[in-house]
Each structure stands twice: as C-alpha cells, then as structure tokens.
Design a protein around this motif. Structure first.
Motif, PDB file in Angstrom:
ATOM      1  N   PRO A 191       5.147  11.355   0.545  1.00 48.30           N
ATOM      2  CA  PRO A 191       5.988  10.868  -0.561  1.00 48.30           C
ATOM      3  C   PRO A 191       5.599   9.447  -0.955  1.00 48.30           C
ATOM      4  O   PRO A 191       5.595   8.543  -0.118  1.00 48.30           O
ATOM      5  N   ALA A 192       5.243   9.252  -2.203  1.00 48.77           N
ATOM      6  CA  ALA A 192       4.807   7.931  -2.674  1.00 48.77           C
ATOM      7  C   ALA A 192       6.006   7.155  -3.165  1.00 48.77           C
ATOM      8  O   ALA A 192       6.487   7.351  -4.278  1.00 48.77           O
ATOM      9  N   SER A 193       6.521   6.260  -2.320  1.00 46.42           N
ATOM     10  CA  SER A 193       7.679   5.459  -2.699  1.00 46.42           C
ATOM     11  C   SER A 193       7.652   4.147  -1.950  1.00 46.42           C
ATOM     12  O   SER A 193       7.311   4.104  -0.771  1.00 46.42           O
ATOM     13  N   LYS A 194       8.028   3.056  -2.630  1.00 49.19           N
ATOM     14  CA  LYS A 194       8.144   1.751  -1.994  1.00 49.19           C
ATOM     15  C   LYS A 194       9.595   1.302  -1.895  1.00 49.19           C
ATOM     16  O   LYS A 194       9.929   0.433  -1.095  1.00 49.19           O
ATOM     17  N   SER A 195      10.475   1.867  -2.718  1.00 48.98           N
ATOM     18  CA  SER A 195      11.867   1.431  -2.736  1.00 48.98           C
ATOM     19  C   SER A 195      12.735   2.203  -1.755  1.00 48.98           C
ATOM     20  O   SER A 195      13.885   1.837  -1.530  1.00 48.98           O
TER      21      SER A 195
ATOM     22  N   LEU B 104       1.233  18.200 -10.180  1.00 48.09           N
ATOM     23  CA  LEU B 104       1.397  16.842 -10.687  1.00 48.09           C
ATOM     24  C   LEU B 104       2.840  16.415 -10.474  1.00 48.09           C
ATOM     25  O   LEU B 104       3.773  17.127 -10.872  1.00 48.09           O
ATOM     26  N   VAL B 105       3.027  15.250  -9.844  1.00 41.56           N
ATOM     27  CA  VAL B 105       4.363  14.722  -9.588  1.00 41.56           C
ATOM     28  C   VAL B 105       4.458  13.333 -10.216  1.00 41.56           C
ATOM     29  O   VAL B 105       3.653  12.447  -9.901  1.00 41.56           O
ATOM     30  N   LEU B 106       5.425  13.144 -11.116  1.00 42.03           N
ATOM     31  CA  LEU B 106       5.692  11.861 -11.740  1.00 42.03           C
ATOM     32  C   LEU B 106       7.057  11.377 -11.274  1.00 42.03           C
ATOM     33  O   LEU B 106       8.031  12.145 -11.277  1.00 42.03           O
ATOM     34  N   SER B 107       7.150  10.094 -10.875  1.00 41.77           N
ATOM     35  CA  SER B 107       8.400   9.566 -10.337  1.00 41.77           C
ATOM     36  C   SER B 107       8.693   8.204 -10.939  1.00 41.77           C
ATOM     37  O   SER B 107       7.783   7.415 -11.197  1.00 41.77           O
ATOM     38  N   ALA B 108       9.987   7.939 -11.120  1.00 40.04           N
ATOM     39  CA  ALA B 108      10.458   6.632 -11.559  1.00 40.04           C
ATOM     40  C   ALA B 108      11.731   6.318 -10.793  1.00 40.04           C
ATOM     41  O   ALA B 108      12.599   7.191 -10.634  1.00 40.04           O
ATOM     42  N   LYS B 109      11.839   5.078 -10.318  1.00 39.98           N
ATOM     43  CA  LYS B 109      13.000   4.686  -9.517  1.00 39.98           C
ATOM     44  C   LYS B 109      13.420   3.267  -9.872  1.00 39.98           C
ATOM     45  O   LYS B 109      12.585   2.423 -10.205  1.00 39.98           O
ATOM     46  N   THR B 110      14.714   3.027  -9.760  1.00 44.16           N
ATOM     47  CA  THR B 110      15.241   1.682  -9.893  1.00 44.16           C
ATOM     48  C   THR B 110      16.295   1.482  -8.819  1.00 44.16           C
ATOM     49  O   THR B 110      17.119   2.373  -8.571  1.00 44.16           O
ATOM     50  N   LEU B 111      16.243   0.335  -8.164  1.00 41.47           N
ATOM     51  CA  LEU B 111      17.144   0.042  -7.045  1.00 41.47           C
ATOM     52  C   LEU B 111      17.705  -1.364  -7.215  1.00 41.47           C
ATOM     53  O   LEU B 111      16.949  -2.322  -7.419  1.00 41.47           O
ATOM     54  N   ASN B 112      19.028  -1.488  -7.123  1.00 38.75           N
ATOM     55  CA  ASN B 112      19.707  -2.781  -7.146  1.00 38.75           C
ATOM     56  C   ASN B 112      20.517  -2.919  -5.868  1.00 38.75           C
ATOM     57  O   ASN B 112      21.287  -2.011  -5.513  1.00 38.75           O
TER      58      ASN B 112
ATOM     59  N   GLY C  64       0.821  -1.201   0.000  1.00 40.74           N
ATOM     60  CA  GLY C  64       0.000   0.000   0.000  1.00 40.74           C
ATOM     61  C   GLY C  64       0.853   1.248   0.000  1.00 40.74           C
ATOM     62  O   GLY C  64       2.076   1.202   0.139  1.00 40.74           O
ATOM     63  N   LEU C  65       0.219   2.390  -0.161  1.00 41.87           N
ATOM     64  CA  LEU C  65       0.950   3.642  -0.267  1.00 41.87           C
ATOM     65  C   LEU C  65       1.479   4.129   1.071  1.00 41.87           C
ATOM     66  O   LEU C  65       2.199   5.115   1.131  1.00 41.87           O
ATOM     67  N   ALA C  66       1.153   3.461   2.174  1.00 44.45           N
ATOM     68  CA  ALA C  66       1.664   3.863   3.482  1.00 44.45           C
ATOM     69  C   ALA C  66       3.049   3.312   3.749  1.00 44.45           C
ATOM     70  O   ALA C  66       3.639   3.596   4.776  1.00 44.45           O
ATOM     71  N   ALA C  67       3.606   2.525   2.829  1.00 46.76           N
ATOM     72  CA  ALA C  67       4.866   1.827   3.118  1.00 46.76           C
ATOM     73  C   ALA C  67       6.009   2.788   3.390  1.00 46.76           C
ATOM     74  O   ALA C  67       6.862   2.524   4.217  1.00 46.76           O
ATOM     75  N   ALA C  68       6.080   3.906   2.673  1.00 44.05           N
ATOM     76  CA  ALA C  68       7.138   4.878   2.916  1.00 44.05           C
ATOM     77  C   ALA C  68       6.612   6.071   3.679  1.00 44.05           C
ATOM     78  O   ALA C  68       7.315   7.054   3.857  1.00 44.05           O
ATOM     79  N   GLY C  69       5.359   6.004   4.114  1.00 40.73           N
ATOM     80  CA  GLY C  69       4.734   7.144   4.742  1.00 40.73           C
ATOM     81  C   GLY C  69       5.146   7.325   6.184  1.00 40.73           C
ATOM     82  O   GLY C  69       5.796   6.490   6.795  1.00 40.73           O
ATOM     83  N   GLY C  70       4.731   8.439   6.730  1.00 37.43           N
ATOM     84  CA  GLY C  70       5.024   8.766   8.117  1.00 37.43           C
ATOM     85  C   GLY C  70       4.420  10.106   8.444  1.00 37.43           C
ATOM     86  O   GLY C  70       3.505  10.587   7.778  1.00 37.43           O
ATOM     87  N   ASN C  71       4.943  10.732   9.495  1.00 33.99           N
ATOM     88  CA  ASN C  71       4.382  12.002   9.930  1.00 33.99           C
ATOM     89  C   ASN C  71       5.158  13.195   9.402  1.00 33.99           C
ATOM     90  O   ASN C  71       5.206  14.247  10.039  1.00 33.99           O
ATOM     91  N   VAL C  72       5.791  13.051   8.229  1.00 33.77           N
ATOM     92  CA  VAL C  72       6.419  14.161   7.519  1.00 33.77           C
ATOM     93  C   VAL C  72       5.866  14.209   6.104  1.00 33.77           C
ATOM     94  O   VAL C  72       5.891  13.202   5.391  1.00 33.77           O
ATOM     95  N   LEU C  73       5.349  15.357   5.709  1.00 30.81           N
ATOM     96  CA  LEU C  73       4.803  15.563   4.378  1.00 30.81           C
ATOM     97  C   LEU C  73       5.683  16.538   3.606  1.00 30.81           C
ATOM     98  O   LEU C  73       6.380  17.369   4.202  1.00 30.81           O
ATOM     99  N   ILE C  74       5.649  16.450   2.301  1.00 29.79           N
ATOM    100  CA  ILE C  74       6.346  17.390   1.433  1.00 29.79           C
ATOM    101  C   ILE C  74       5.298  18.087   0.577  1.00 29.79           C
ATOM    102  O   ILE C  74       4.598  17.436  -0.201  1.00 29.79           O
TER     103      ILE C  74
END
Length: 669
Positions: A90-94, A231-239, A75-85
């Motif tokens: 911030p919508a991120s899983k990686s 509008l915010v578009l994001s792309a990430k790759t992690l190895n 879910g979108l809460a995975a990187a969430g917390g009590n700090v907003l931008i």
C-alpha cells in the motif's frame, strides 16, 4: 572483546538445539503462485474462522505470523511492511500499515495467503514472512463504526471515533471512500520526588497530565482492472490537532505545594497526498510495476512553560516537508534465476523555523536519493531456495541554514536469504544482510522535551546508522495444536545514534561509534479448543542485549534498549461472540544523556475485550484498557558536569492511568 564471541557460540548452540526438534505432524501447506514457495491459503471456511471485522483483525489471528511495519520516514517504504494487498505494498505516507488494514473490511476479502519462509514478492523482499490479501472486485459495501469512551476524566460522554468505508463499483472502476474522525483523550496522574546530591529529599509534588488528539482523515482510492493489469489512484488529506498540558504543583513538603509549574503545547499538522500504482503482467509472465507519490506535510508547534516567579519560556517551530517519489520494478519469474530489478528516485525537502527564547533558527534539509536494486532466485533443489538481492544507494544531502553542509552518501546493501522447506512440520530461513537506516530529518533541527526539562540541538552533520546482520528463523508445528516461531539474530552496528556533545557545545543526536546486538523473538500459538471450544493462547517474547563502548562510562547497552518484552493473550472466538484478555508483563528501557541516565519502567498491564453479534449487520464491542490500573515509573539520575562523574541528585515520577472502558458499534449496510 570476549563477550561477542560468547554470543556467537550461544547463537550457534540455539540453532543446533532447535534443529533437533522431532517431526511429528506434517504442515498443512499448499503451493502458491510459484511452485518453489510454500504458502498456507485461507479461503472459504478457513477464512471465516479467522475472527475479525477487518483485515488487521484477521491477519493477527494467523498462527506464527508477526506483523512488521517499516519505520522509514521517507520513500515508499514508509507505510510498508510484510502485508501486501493484491500483491502490492500500500502506497501511503499519511497512514500506517495497521491503519490501512483496519480500513479494509472483511466483506472485501476473498483470500489470505501466508508465506512463512520465502515468497515471490519483490516489493517485500526484506521480509521473510509475508501475507498477501486478495480482495473482491466490483462489490458494493458500506462499513461503519462508532466508538466512545464510557469513562472519562474530562468531559461528559461523547463519541471518540467515527469511521466509514464505502465501496462503489462502476463499469470500469472500483472506488473506495474512507472517512475517519477521532477525538482521542488521555490522562494520567503522577507523584514526584526530587533528591539532592546528598540523597536528601528536596521537593515533592504531583503532576496532572492531559493529552488530546483530534484528527480528520478523508481518502479516495480508485482501482481499474484489466485482463493483465491493475491501476490504483489514491488521494488523501489528513488534519491533526494535538494538545498536551502539564500541571505540576510542588514544594518542600506535601503540605506546602506553594510552587506551580505549567506546560502547554499544541501541534497542528496538515498533510496531503497523491499516489498512482500501475501493475502489469504479460502473457510471458513478465511483471512490471510503476509507482509515483507526492506528499506535503506542514507542522506548527507552539509551547509555553511557566513557573512561579519566573518568566515564561516560549518555543515555536514551523516545519514544511515535501516529498516526491517514483519507483519502477521489473520481475521475470519465467526465465532462469527469476531476475528482478528496479529503481526508486526520491526528492525530499524540509524547511524549519524555530523560535526559542531570543534566538531564531532557520534550518533547511534537502535530499536527492537514487536506489537501484537487482535480485535473483535460485532453486537448489525442491527443499532449498536461495534469494540474493543487491541494493545500492546514492544520496545527495544538503543541510544548514543556506545548505552549507553537503554530503554524497554511497552504500551497497546486499541481502542473501537461504530457505529450507521440507515436506514436514517445520521450515527454516537463514539471512545475511547489510542494512542502512534512514535519516530522520527532525534530528537536523532543534527539539525539546519540556516534561523532563530537556532540549536538543539539531545536527547538520548526522550520518545514517547501519548494521550487518546474521539471522535464523524457524517455524515449527510439533503438534496439530501448537505453532512455534523462533527468530535469532546478531547485528554488528556502526555509526550508531546516541546523545553526544556537538561541535556547538550543545547536546544532540550524533554518530557515536559501533556496537553489537544479540536478539531473539519467540512466538507461540496454542490451540486450546480441547479445553474450551474456539479458544487459543498466544505468547510473544522478545530479548535484546547490546554492547556499546561509551567514552564516559565504559561498556553499556545502547540507549533506548528494552532487554525483555513479553505479552500473553487468551481469546475465544465463536460465530456470534468473542472475548479475550491481554497481559503485558513489566519491562524497562534506559536512555543515556550527557548529564543524565533516564530509566522508564512499565508495570504489569491487563486489557480485556468482548464482542457480540446483535444482528447479521451489527456487532457490539467493549474494551477495557488498563483493567488493573496501569502504572509507570520514570527515574532521572543527574551527574555533574557530565554522566559518569559526580552524582548530582535525581527525580522520580510514579504515574498512574485509571481503567478506560470503550464501547464500539460496528455495522454493515
């Protein structure tokens, strides 16, 4: 049955005592974007005085604020917390929230708003405290940092971390590129002693532990602002390549270490992520948000253990986890009761193939989850605010080799928060809620901990644990120099997760009944500028006491509980330099397995840092971890045939981690 009642009386007594603290100084607060929420604004000189080179550094200097990160796996809460931008999670899983904040340089921060008791942000309604970071638009910056460990037990001097953040504005878009390379290494040395059921020393030895993490992250975030929308578009790759090695020579005496046990494990992780976040605010103050995210993560685990005179044990596991999430939120603060509503729909699937010995296990877990919510805010009077939120969850869960086990899970999760904000030096928040933890799919598949010779079977029938909670939080400023934050809570837990004997006769994580938990968190920030200019002292303390009726041994704490945790920090921040010392006091945690009690103890640990500004665009930072040599103790007590019955010996590990000095260069172009 009397113990929980005593805890309730203790909680009530502490609340009453805290309410009697006299009001001495008025809190310095101003009204936020909505008049019913008090907020402290950091901008201009006040923002500069929050020392640090990025958003994480600065918010950690806010008196009374404690960063909280969600532990959800999906879910979108995975990187969430009590700090907003800019008012959004911030919508991120990686990446974790701390990683995201550390990549936001101070040059892009315009203001920081701290809400200590209630806030207007729907996406963080589960938190009482919230920080909202406002950033610059159309600003070109380049920030970089390079770190290297000057002390290393493995190889000669080499960089351990390189990172850069580049912001590129165009006529309509603001682009940010993050690149991060890390080669992190860790080593420890342990001595071990094994004892028989007669408490006689049977084996001694030593253990060399080596761990290495090599990671590469590349991300691109593009933001487009209109008059009433973003509008915010994001792309990430992690190895990530993670490797760990144990080398354990042992024998009957220190002079006869004739046996050798070795364990080697490598985990390769590849993760890709795409997300879109659109926010719109109409002229009538109606706020709409739509978020979509897609991620895919593959993990390849290979491990080999071998002992003198025995055949090697091989464990291989390959996992693929895919997730798609969409979320919709609507907030209308301009009408009565300021209603909020929203819906999150997520689809998850985990496929795992495990090779252990001569056995091949095929596991599959799939989930379709719907989470609607409705909330409203009622202003009782200028001091009292009531926030009510109703969360619902409907989950279709399938697990097993051919999805043989299916569950339909339905939950109602209410939250009621009553905030009191007088025009004085303190405020208060009372919260009542029912919370349902999220299942970790990794518990559905087999796993092992070879370092302590344990393995666990996957549990296809695992249900989420849940609890009902009553909590009270106080923010108090008795003087201009002292800020105090106190939180007390009691939880009534059910379906808790403990290691039990599963239907297949093996040990694994399962639902083990109910428990009660009483906890408290205290944070003190003392401005010691009168003694030493630019200095402050911070103390954080956490206490938890749980009661669980164990069918094997009777009433005990829940597994993994840390009863006491204390840290002390003293730091001095000046315009051109900063230094500080962190002290972590000893703590312990106890884990319960079917035939074993495992106790992990940390000893006192001291860390220090110093930072100096060489030029306007270059700073040098030196950190010393484990200044006093970190020490850890691990005690295993074995029983036969199961815990609570006949004592069957034990093993003790005494681990030592030598000091590590890290040099960092931080610059801006």
């Amino acid at each position: 049955m009397e113990q929980p009642l005593k805890h309730q009386h203790l909680l009530l007594g502490l609340l009453c005592c805290f309410l009697t603290i006299p009001a001495a100084v008025s809190a310095q607060s101003v009204q936020g974007p909505q008049q019913e929420f008090a907020v402290i604004n950091y901008e201009g000189t006040a923002l500069t005085q929050l020392y640090g080179q990025n958003a994480l550094d600065k918010i950690e200097q806010i008196p009374g604020f404690s960063l909280s990160q969600s532990t959800a796996n999906r879910g979108l809460a995975a990187a969430g917390g009590n700090v907003l931008i800019n008012g959004a999670v911030p919508a991120s899983k990686s990446e974790s929230l701390r990683q995201i904040l550390s990549q936001l340089p101070k040059a892009q921060i315009v203001e920081i708003h701290f809400y200590s008791a209630g806030h207007p942000f729907t996406s963080a309604s589960q938190f009482t405290q919230v920080v909202n970071i406002i950033t610059h638009d159309n600003v070109a910056t380049t920030n970089w940092q390079a770190r290297s460990k000057l002390t290393s037990a493995y190889q000669s001097y080499r960089p351990s971390e390189l990172a850069t953040q580049i912001s590129l504005p165009t006529a309509t878009w603001q682009h940010q590129i993050n690149a991060h390379y890390q080669d992190e290494r860790h080593q420890s040395v342990s001595t071990l002693h094994a004892y028989s059921a007669q408490n006689l020393l049977t084996e001694v030895g030593r253990e060399d532990f080596f761990e290495k993490l090599n990671s590469r992250l590349l991300s691109l975030s593009s933001t487009r602002n209109h008059e009433h929308s973003r509008l915010v578009l994001s792309a990430k790759t992690l190895n990530e390549d993670w490797q760990t090695d144990f080398i354990r020579p042992y024998g009957k005496t220190h002079a006869e270490l004739t046996q050798l046990w070795q364990y080697n494990e490598s985990i390769d992780t590849r993760e890709h992520e795409l997300s879109a976040d659109w926010q719109h605010q109409s002229n009538q103050d109606k706020q709409v948000q739509f978020v979509a995210l897609h991620s895919k993560k593959t993990t390849d685990n290979d491990s080999l253990s071998r002992d003198t005179g025995e055949s090697p044990d091989i464990f291989k596991q390959y996992k693929t986890h895919q997730e798609q999430v969409i979320q919709f939120n609507l907030n209308v603060p301009s009408i009565t009761y300021k209603p909020e509503l929203g819906l999150e729909i997520s689809r998850n699937q985990l496929d795992a193939t495990t090779h252990t010995g001569d056995e091949v296990l095929i596991s599959k877990v799939s989930e379709m989850r719907y989470q609607p919510f409705f909330a409203f805010t009622h202003t009782l009077n200028p001091q009292w605010q009531l926030y009510t939120r109703i969360n619902a969850e409907h989950t279709k869960l399938s697990s097993g080799r051919q999805n043989t086990h299916r569950s339909n899970l339905n939950f109602i999760k209410p939250l009621v928060r009553l905030s009191y904000e007088p025009t004085s030096n303190w405020d208060m928040v009372l919260t009542a809620q029912h919370h349902v933890d999220q299942l970790d799919f990794n518990h559905f598949v087999a796993s092992q901990n070879a370092g302590f010779e344990r393995s666990q079977s996957g549990n296809n029938r695992l249900l989420p644990s849940q609890y009902s909670e009553l909590a009270a939080q106080f923010n108090v400023r008795p003087t201009d120099k002292l800020f105090m934050n106190l939180k007390m809570y009691q939880q009534w837990q059910k379906d808790i997760h403990e290691i039990i004997t599963l239907d297949n006769g093996k040990s694994g994580l399962g639902n083990a009944g109910s428990a009660t938990l009483l906890g408290a968190e205290l944070a003190l920030t003392w401005d010691t500028d009168a003694w030493l200019s630019g200095s402050q002292l911070s103390v954080d303390y956490q206490y938890e006491n749980a009661h669980y009726r164990d069918p094997l041994t009777g009433t005990r704490a829940t597994t993994g509980l840390t009863p006491h945790s204390t840290s002390i920090e003293f730091r001095r921040d000046m315009p051109d330099h900063s230094w500080g010392v962190d002290i972590y006091l000893p703590e312990s945690a106890t884990y319960y397995y079917q035939d074993e009690v495992f106790i992990e103890r940390d000893h006192i640990e001291v860390n220090a840092f110093a930072e100096y500004q060489v030029f306007a665009s270059l700073r040098v930072n030196v950190k010393i971890a484990a200044l006093n040599t970190a020490k850890f103790t691990y005690d295993q007590t074995f029983y036969s045939p199961q815990r609570g019955e006949e004592y069957d010996g034990g093993m003790r590990f005494d681990e030592r981690v030598d000091p590590v000095i890290t040099l960092s260069l931080l610059g801006t172009l």
